[in-house]
Design a protein around this motif. Structure first.
Motif, PDB file in Angstrom:
ATOM      1  N   UNK A  18     -14.416  40.312 177.388  1.00 14.38           N
ATOM      2  CA  UNK A  18     -13.616  40.238 178.315  1.00 14.38           C
ATOM      3  C   UNK A  18     -12.463  40.961 177.707  1.00 14.38           C
ATOM      4  N   UNK A  19     -11.915  40.771 176.658  1.00 17.01           N
ATOM      5  CA  UNK A  19     -10.996  41.284 175.874  1.00 17.01           C
ATOM      6  C   UNK A  19     -11.111  42.934 175.875  1.00 17.01           C
ATOM      7  N   UNK A  20     -12.273  43.490 175.884  1.00 17.66           N
ATOM      8  CA  UNK A  20     -12.454  44.818 175.704  1.00 17.66           C
ATOM      9  C   UNK A  20     -12.403  45.406 177.264  1.00 17.66           C
ATOM     10  N   UNK A  21     -12.740  44.665 178.328  1.00 19.12           N
ATOM     11  CA  UNK A  21     -12.584  45.290 179.563  1.00 19.12           C
ATOM     12  C   UNK A  21     -11.272  45.598 180.064  1.00 19.12           C
ATOM     13  N   UNK A  22     -10.135  45.093 179.530  1.00 17.43           N
ATOM     14  CA  UNK A  22      -8.762  45.361 179.876  1.00 17.43           C
ATOM     15  C   UNK A  22      -8.282  46.665 179.620  1.00 17.43           C
ATOM     16  N   UNK A  23      -8.505  46.728 178.050  1.00 16.09           N
ATOM     17  CA  UNK A  23      -8.131  48.472 177.925  1.00 16.09           C
ATOM     18  C   UNK A  23      -8.994  49.482 178.245  1.00 16.09           C
ATOM     19  N   UNK A  82      -6.761  36.369 177.698  1.00 14.98           N
ATOM     20  CA  UNK A  82      -5.806  37.314 178.752  1.00 14.98           C
ATOM     21  C   UNK A  82      -4.722  38.080 177.950  1.00 14.98           C
ATOM     22  N   UNK A  83      -4.066  37.133 176.980  1.00 11.75           N
ATOM     23  CA  UNK A  83      -2.911  37.837 176.286  1.00 11.75           C
ATOM     24  C   UNK A  83      -3.571  38.965 175.450  1.00 11.75           C
ATOM     25  N   UNK A  84      -4.515  38.647 174.503  1.00  6.96           N
ATOM     26  CA  UNK A  84      -4.967  39.752 173.633  1.00  6.96           C
ATOM     27  C   UNK A  84      -5.318  41.052 174.457  1.00  6.96           C
ATOM     28  N   UNK A  85      -6.064  40.956 175.436  1.00  3.90           N
ATOM     29  CA  UNK A  85      -6.569  41.916 176.244  1.00  3.90           C
ATOM     30  C   UNK A  85      -5.403  42.781 176.755  1.00  3.90           C
ATOM     31  N   UNK A  86      -4.368  42.124 177.184  1.00  2.00           N
ATOM     32  CA  UNK A  86      -3.195  42.768 177.873  1.00  2.00           C
ATOM     33  C   UNK A  86      -2.531  43.612 176.655  1.00  2.00           C
ATOM     34  N   UNK A  87      -2.477  43.043 175.481  1.00  6.20           N
ATOM     35  CA  UNK A  87      -1.732  43.498 174.426  1.00  6.20           C
ATOM     36  C   UNK A  87      -2.655  44.799 173.803  1.00  6.20           C
ATOM     37  N   UNK A  88      -3.908  44.714 173.682  1.00  3.56           N
ATOM     38  CA  UNK A  88      -4.702  46.196 173.389  1.00  3.56           C
ATOM     39  C   UNK A  88      -4.464  47.177 174.425  1.00  3.56           C
ATOM     40  N   UNK A 100       2.465  48.127 183.982  1.00  4.29           N
ATOM     41  CA  UNK A 100       1.827  47.339 185.225  1.00  4.29           C
ATOM     42  C   UNK A 100       0.595  46.424 185.112  1.00  4.29           C
ATOM     43  N   UNK A 101      -0.317  47.196 184.295  1.00  7.38           N
ATOM     44  CA  UNK A 101      -1.755  46.473 183.994  1.00  7.38           C
ATOM     45  C   UNK A 101      -1.423  45.047 183.348  1.00  7.38           C
ATOM     46  N   UNK A 102      -0.355  45.033 182.547  1.00  5.48           N
ATOM     47  CA  UNK A 102      -0.441  43.536 181.795  1.00  5.48           C
ATOM     48  C   UNK A 102       0.224  42.782 182.676  1.00  5.48           C
ATOM     49  N   UNK A 103       1.584  43.066 183.441  1.00  7.32           N
ATOM     50  CA  UNK A 103       1.806  42.197 184.638  1.00  7.32           C
ATOM     51  C   UNK A 103       0.884  41.912 185.651  1.00  7.32           C
ATOM     52  N   UNK A 104       0.401  42.719 186.050  1.00  4.01           N
ATOM     53  CA  UNK A 104      -1.006  42.475 187.180  1.00  4.01           C
ATOM     54  C   UNK A 104      -1.880  41.588 186.701  1.00  4.01           C
ATOM     55  N   UNK A 105      -2.336  41.857 185.190  1.00  2.00           N
ATOM     56  CA  UNK A 105      -3.615  41.132 184.681  1.00  2.00           C
ATOM     57  C   UNK A 105      -3.046  39.740 184.533  1.00  2.00           C
ATOM     58  N   UNK A 106      -1.958  39.617 183.813  1.00  2.00           N
ATOM     59  CA  UNK A 106      -1.279  38.278 183.408  1.00  2.00           C
ATOM     60  C   UNK A 106      -1.114  37.368 184.851  1.00  2.00           C
ATOM     61  N   UNK A 107      -0.501  37.917 185.750  1.00  2.00           N
ATOM     62  CA  UNK A 107      -0.477  37.146 187.050  1.00  2.00           C
ATOM     63  C   UNK A 107      -1.792  37.055 187.679  1.00  2.00           C
TER      64      UNK A 107
END
Length: 187
Positions: A18-23, A82-88, A100-107
């Motif tokens: 999950x964490x790796x899918x975000x970056x 969620x927080x780690x993935x957004x930070x990566x 944009x990604x972090x905001x969209x992803x977190x919400x």
């Protein structure tokens, strides 16, 4: 004891994926596609006459993996993931895309969490689908507006993420049956 060890091990694997899918999704938007728009996203076809920024494929997977992290490790672990993935994401994408990604992803992930949590114990597969649909719509609207100032690719975003969720349903259903057979309870 064996089931608890299995649950934690699978949870750790889902967490890492999950964490790796975000970056990876953010990297794909600027680097992978059948066509790359100048000063815009790289696009992939997701249906007849529909394209979407290529990261849509990974975010569709992420919506399902987040639910699996929660099922194995609990809602707190899902929130941390969620927080780690957004930070990566900051390491692989331009700052405007990361924001944009972090905001969209977190919400969207927290919307997904709110829908999934009350449903998952009784109707796991339905919870994954319902929360995924809510998450994909919220993510698509917030991301496209913040990243590109337009909802031009909204249809493609929704369809692309829905494809990924649909492809995951048989795996999720199999996991649910296997959990029941093994007596493996959710976290």
């Amino acid at each position: 004891m064996l089931n608890d060890t299995r649950r934690r091990a699978e949870g750790a694997a889902f967490f890492a994926l999950f964490v790796l899918t975000i970056p990876l999704a953010n990297w794909m938007v600027g680097n992978v596609g059948t066509v790359c728009v100048p000063n815009g996203p790289c696009l992939v076809p997701v249906g007849p006459s529909l394209t979407a920024p290529s990261g849509v494929l990974m975010i569709g997977v992420a919506l399902v993996l987040r639910d699996l992290v929660q099922r194995r490790l609990g809602a707190g672990a899902a929130a941390v993931a969620i927080l780690i993935g957004a930070a990566l994401s900051a390491a692989v994408a331009p700052p405007s895309l990361v924001l944009a990604s972090a905001a969209a992803f977190l919400v969207s992930e927290f919307a997904d969490l709110a829908v999934y949590t009350p449903l998952q114990r009784r109707r796991f597969v339905a919870a994954v689908v319902a929360s995924g649909v809510v998450g994909l719509v919220v993510d698509s609207i917030v991301f496209l507006y913040l990243a590109f100032g337009s909802l031009e690719f909204l249809g493609g975003q929704v369809v692309g993420k829905a494809w990924m969720i649909a492809l995951a349903v048989p795996v999720v259903a199999w996991l649910r049956r296997r959990d029941a057979r093994l007596g493996l309870a959710p976290a």
